[in-house]
Each structure stands twice: as structure tokens, then as C-alpha cells.
Write a protein that holds these residues in place. Structure first.
Motif, mmCIF file in Angstrom:
data_model
loop_
_atom_site.group_PDB
_atom_site.id
_atom_site.type_symbol
_atom_site.label_atom_id
_atom_site.label_comp_id
_atom_site.label_asym_id
_atom_site.label_seq_id
_atom_site.Cartn_x
_atom_site.Cartn_y
_atom_site.Cartn_z
ATOM 1 N N LYS A 101 0.876 -1.174 0.000
ATOM 2 C CA LYS A 101 0.000 0.000 0.000
ATOM 3 C C LYS A 101 0.909 1.218 0.000
ATOM 4 N N CYS A 102 0.552 2.209 -0.823
ATOM 5 C CA CYS A 102 1.327 3.436 -0.899
ATOM 6 C C CYS A 102 0.386 4.617 -0.716
ATOM 7 N N VAL A 103 0.710 5.478 0.238
ATOM 8 C CA VAL A 103 -0.113 6.651 0.522
ATOM 9 C C VAL A 103 -0.265 7.484 -0.749
ATOM 10 N N SER A 104 -1.497 7.832 -1.075
ATOM 11 C CA SER A 104 -1.791 8.576 -2.309
ATOM 12 C C SER A 104 -1.041 9.902 -2.379
ATOM 13 N N GLU A 105 -0.831 10.558 -1.242
ATOM 14 C CA GLU A 105 -0.103 11.833 -1.207
ATOM 15 C C GLU A 105 1.374 11.678 -1.536
ATOM 16 N N ASN A 106 1.899 10.470 -1.407
ATOM 17 C CA ASN A 106 3.331 10.229 -1.594
ATOM 18 C C ASN A 106 3.631 9.998 -3.076
ATOM 19 N N ARG A 107 3.564 11.062 -3.838
ATOM 20 C CA ARG A 107 3.724 10.975 -5.296
ATOM 21 C C ARG A 107 5.104 10.452 -5.702
ATOM 22 N N LYS A 108 6.108 10.799 -4.944
ATOM 23 C CA LYS A 108 7.468 10.316 -5.240
ATOM 24 C C LYS A 108 7.524 8.795 -5.125
ATOM 25 N N GLU A 123 -7.634 2.455 -5.254
ATOM 26 C CA GLU A 123 -7.385 3.458 -4.222
ATOM 27 C C GLU A 123 -8.423 3.255 -3.126
ATOM 28 N N GLU A 124 -7.957 3.198 -1.883
ATOM 29 C CA GLU A 124 -8.835 2.955 -0.747
ATOM 30 C C GLU A 124 -8.590 4.000 0.334
ATOM 31 N N GLY A 125 -9.408 3.962 1.373
ATOM 32 C CA GLY A 125 -9.242 4.844 2.520
ATOM 33 C C GLY A 125 -10.170 6.032 2.469
ATOM 34 N N LYS A 126 -10.212 6.729 3.588
ATOM 35 C CA LYS A 126 -11.083 7.901 3.683
ATOM 36 C C LYS A 126 -10.280 9.156 3.320
ATOM 37 N N PRO A 127 -10.967 10.262 3.030
ATOM 38 C CA PRO A 127 -10.260 11.499 2.671
ATOM 39 C C PRO A 127 -9.176 11.855 3.698
ATOM 40 N N GLY A 128 -8.023 12.220 3.179
ATOM 41 C CA GLY A 128 -6.890 12.555 4.043
ATOM 42 C C GLY A 128 -6.055 11.353 4.431
ATOM 43 N N TRP A 132 -2.970 3.751 -2.275
ATOM 44 C CA TRP A 132 -3.124 2.835 -3.403
ATOM 45 C C TRP A 132 -2.669 1.446 -2.992
ATOM 46 N N VAL A 133 -3.462 0.446 -3.297
ATOM 47 C CA VAL A 133 -3.017 -0.936 -3.225
ATOM 48 C C VAL A 133 -2.303 -1.192 -4.544
ATOM 49 N N MET A 134 -1.079 -1.678 -4.464
ATOM 50 C CA MET A 134 -0.277 -1.932 -5.662
ATOM 51 C C MET A 134 0.164 -3.388 -5.672
ATOM 52 N N VAL A 135 0.392 -3.897 -6.878
ATOM 53 C CA VAL A 135 0.771 -5.301 -7.017
ATOM 54 C C VAL A 135 1.934 -5.436 -8.003
ATOM 55 N N TYR A 136 2.767 -6.429 -7.715
ATOM 56 C CA TYR A 136 3.882 -6.783 -8.600
ATOM 57 C C TYR A 136 3.759 -8.276 -8.874
#
Length: 137
Positions: A101-108, A123-128, A132-136
Motif C-alpha cells: 500500500k502506498c499513501v496517495s499523497e506520496n507521489r514520489k 485506491e482505498e481509505g477515507k479522505p486525508g 493505493w493498493v499496488m501489485v507486482y
């Protein structure tokens, strides 16, 4: 890369704290503490990258779910390939597909994962607090 031991924890705590304070601009960095590392890695397998006995970064894995929980590089070594080595070693340690999971705000971080073959799933979670759930695979 090697598995971390309890002797590494003082340096790992510092790496975790300094990396989050530098990168997580959307949070209150004053609430972050050294003890967060211990709380946030309970029951996880920890791999670390080091050079001349100096810890450059780490990843913590929840092996039963093939899940990368944390991946942090000390700010002094960011952008030097340490993260790629850590994520590749994590994937090798687990069975595919591997998730994180990667925080949506963490664009880098999102860009880093996408550039290294990871795909955004949902994309999951509440505002703020969206991530993103990501897969490899």
C-alpha cells in the motif's frame, strides 16, 4: 542485503524517523517518534541495505500475505538505487503476486513503484488517509 537483528534497531529507528520526517510533508512530523519503528514492524521480516556497516535503508515484510509493509531509505541515500535493491530483494523473498500500500499523497513513492513494474490496483481509505493498493506479479 541481510536480515536485520535487534542490534540494528537503534539505527533502523533513526532511519525510519528521519525518512518519514523528510518525506511525509502532509503529516504532523512532531507526532513521530523513534518508538514508531517497533510498533510498525511487529511480527515482520526486516531486510536492510548497508554499506561499511552503515544502514542505508530497510524494508519490512509480512511474509504470510506476500506484503511489503514498509520501505524506507535514509534521506542521505535517497535516489542512489538503495530502494530498488530493497524492493527487488523483498520480491525475491516472497511469492508473487506481491502487494503493498502506498499513501496517495506520496507521489514520489508512487512514481518509484510504477517505474519499477508495480501496478496500481485500487485506491482505498477515507479522505486525508487515501492509499493505493499496488501489485507486482
Amino acid at each position: 542485503m541481510r536480515e536485520a537483528s535487534e542490534l540494528d534497531y537503534p539505527d533502523l529507528r533513526l532511519t525510519y524517523l528521519e525518512s518519514r520526517r523528510k518525506s511525509f510533508y502532509w503529516t504532523n512530523i512532531e507526532e513521530m517518534t523513534l518508538e514508531d519503528f517497533d510498533r510498525d514492524t511487529v511480527g515482520e521480516y526486516i531486510l536492510l541495505a548497508e554499506d561499511d556497516f552503515h544502514i542505508l535503508g530497510f524494508t519490512s515484510l509480512y511474509l504470510p500475505d506476500n506484503f511489503i509493509h514498509n520501505l524506507f531509505v535514509h534521506p542521505d541515500f535517497s535516489g542512489k538505487g538503495v530502494g530498488v535493491q530493497l524492493v527487488n530483494s523483498a520480491v525475491e523473498k516472497m511469492n508473487k503476486p506481491v502487494r503493498l500500500k502506498c499513501v496517495s499523497e506520496n507521489r514520489k513513492a508512487l512514481s518509484f513503484y510504477e517505474n519499477n513494474g508495480w501496478k496500481k490496483v485500487v485506491e482505498e481509505g477515507k479522505p486525508g488517509e487515501k492509499y493505493w493498493v499496488m501489485v507486482y506479479d
